[in-house]
Design an enzyme around this catalytic site. Structure first.
Site, PDB file in Angstrom:
ATOM      1  CG  ASP A 156      61.014  29.844  10.301  1.00 15.61           C
ATOM      2  OD1 ASP A 156      62.016  29.129  10.215  1.00 15.61           O
ATOM      3  OD2 ASP A 156      60.681  30.976  11.197  1.00 15.61           O
ATOM      4  CG  HIS A 183      63.670  32.685  12.790  1.00 19.66           C
ATOM      5  ND1 HIS A 183      63.184  31.938  11.593  1.00 19.66           N
ATOM      6  CD2 HIS A 183      64.792  33.063  12.553  1.00 19.66           C
ATOM      7  CE1 HIS A 183      63.990  32.119  10.689  1.00 19.66           C
ATOM      8  NE2 HIS A 183      64.993  32.706  11.207  1.00 19.66           N
ATOM      9  CG  MET A 231      68.592  34.294   6.065  1.00 21.04           C
ATOM     10  SD  MET A 231      67.159  34.218   6.941  1.00 21.04           S
ATOM     11  CE  MET A 231      66.072  35.562   6.102  1.00 21.04           C
TER      12      MET A 231
END
Length: 325
Positions: A156, A183, A231
């Site tokens: 994020d 999240h 990620m």
């Protein structure tokens, strides 16, 4: 100057052959902060390890097959859990939780027994729920230390930095954004008020994009996966920060999803700026000052986060561990 090997760490990646695990393992292999890299998956990890071992960097890489989980985590100082199925179009958070909660629980059991002092970073979604599952599992084993369990919400922050830099035509390396809450969707609260050059319309657009950026990737990949490369990058950023803290570096702050009642007493777990140290969470920093819009976002976040966190706690509490677990 290369750091002394005496300051370096053994890192275990559980789910190393997956869409996140492979690029994350690559980034870790290339880091001088890692001495030993243990890669585990139910299939494919030895092959990933063999491939990475051809890269001329100091980290020694070993791959472990399905029946070798205990050996993979034994002695690890830092354990990363990207294992689980990726989100696909049409999947709800409940679908993802039902699929991944058991995976996180079983991996956490092994860590609790064979690396009870390890720092654990959970990547497997939905993080708002899987981290509480891990916490309750460790508690049942008798080794739970809230300071050593993290939900990695760095993606994020990474997205916020990228999107704000794009909007303001800045170098992303010069942009720092705190993201608090959770999240997933509206539990993600980016704090953009420190960028006065953004109009209110831009703030609202960027906030929505940061909150639902995962949907953007899932749609673009047209059913073939979710955010894996970004990620992996975010996971490596968090890992490098944690490894520096473990070797004694001071003043390292990351936004992480951790257990604390300082920020929001109604939510046992909450993502916020955390100072990292040799024991994991050194200090949960005070809540940054929020403007009216950010306070509204937080008020929307809290009920959803409470429910998602509670779902993980409930499953963890109900889970029965057999004596050999």
């Amino acid at each position: 100057m290369r750091p002394s090997r005496s300051l370096l760490s053994r890192v275990a990646v559980l789910g190393a052959a997956g869409g996140i695990g492979q690029p994350l393992s690559l980034l870790l292999k290339c880091s001088p902060l890692v001495t030993k890299l243990s890669l585990y998956d139910i299939r494919g990890a030895p092959g990933v390890a063999a491939d990475l071992s051809h890269i001329p960097s100091p980290a020694e890489v070993t791959g472990y097959a399905a029946e070798e989980l205990e050996e993979a985590v034994n002695g690890a100082e830092l354990v990363l859990i990207p294992a689980g199925i990726p989100r696909k179009p049409g999947m709800t958070r409940d679908d993802l939780f039902n699929a991944n909660a058991g995976i996180v629980r079983d991996l956490t059991v092994a860590v609790g027994h064979h690396a009870p002092k390890a720092i654990i970073g959970v990547i497997a979604n939905p993080v708002n729920s899987t981290v509480p599952v891990a916490a309750e599992t460790l508690r049942k084993i008798g080794v739970y230390d809230p300071a050593r369990l993290f939900g990695i919400t760095t993606l994020d922050v990474v997205r916020a930095r990228a999107f704000v830099a794009e909007a303001l035509r800045l170098n992303p390396y010069d942009v720092d954004v705190s993201v608090i809450g959770g999240h997933s969707g509206k539990t993600i609260v980016p704090l953009l008020s420190r960028f006065p050059a953004l109009s209110q319309e831009q703030v609202q657009q960027l906030t929505h994009r940061i909150q639902f950026a995962g949907d953007e990737v899932v749609k673009a990949k047209a059913g073939t996966g979710s955010a894996t490369l970004s990620m992996a990058y975010a996971g490596s950023e968090w890992t490098f920060a944690m490894l520096k803290a473990l070797r004694g570096d001071k003043g390292i702050v990351e936004c992480c999803y951790v257990e604390n009642d300082l920020q929001q007493p109604s939510c046992r777990f909450f993502a916020c700026p955390v100072e990292l140290g040799k024991g994991g969470v050194e200090r949960v920093l005070p809540m940054p000052e929020l403007n009216v819009y950010e306070q509204q976002l937080l008020e929307t976040c809290i009920p959803a986060l409470h429910d998602e966190c509670g779902k993980g706690i409930e499953l963890g509490v109900k889970t029965h561990l057999t004596p050999d677990e």
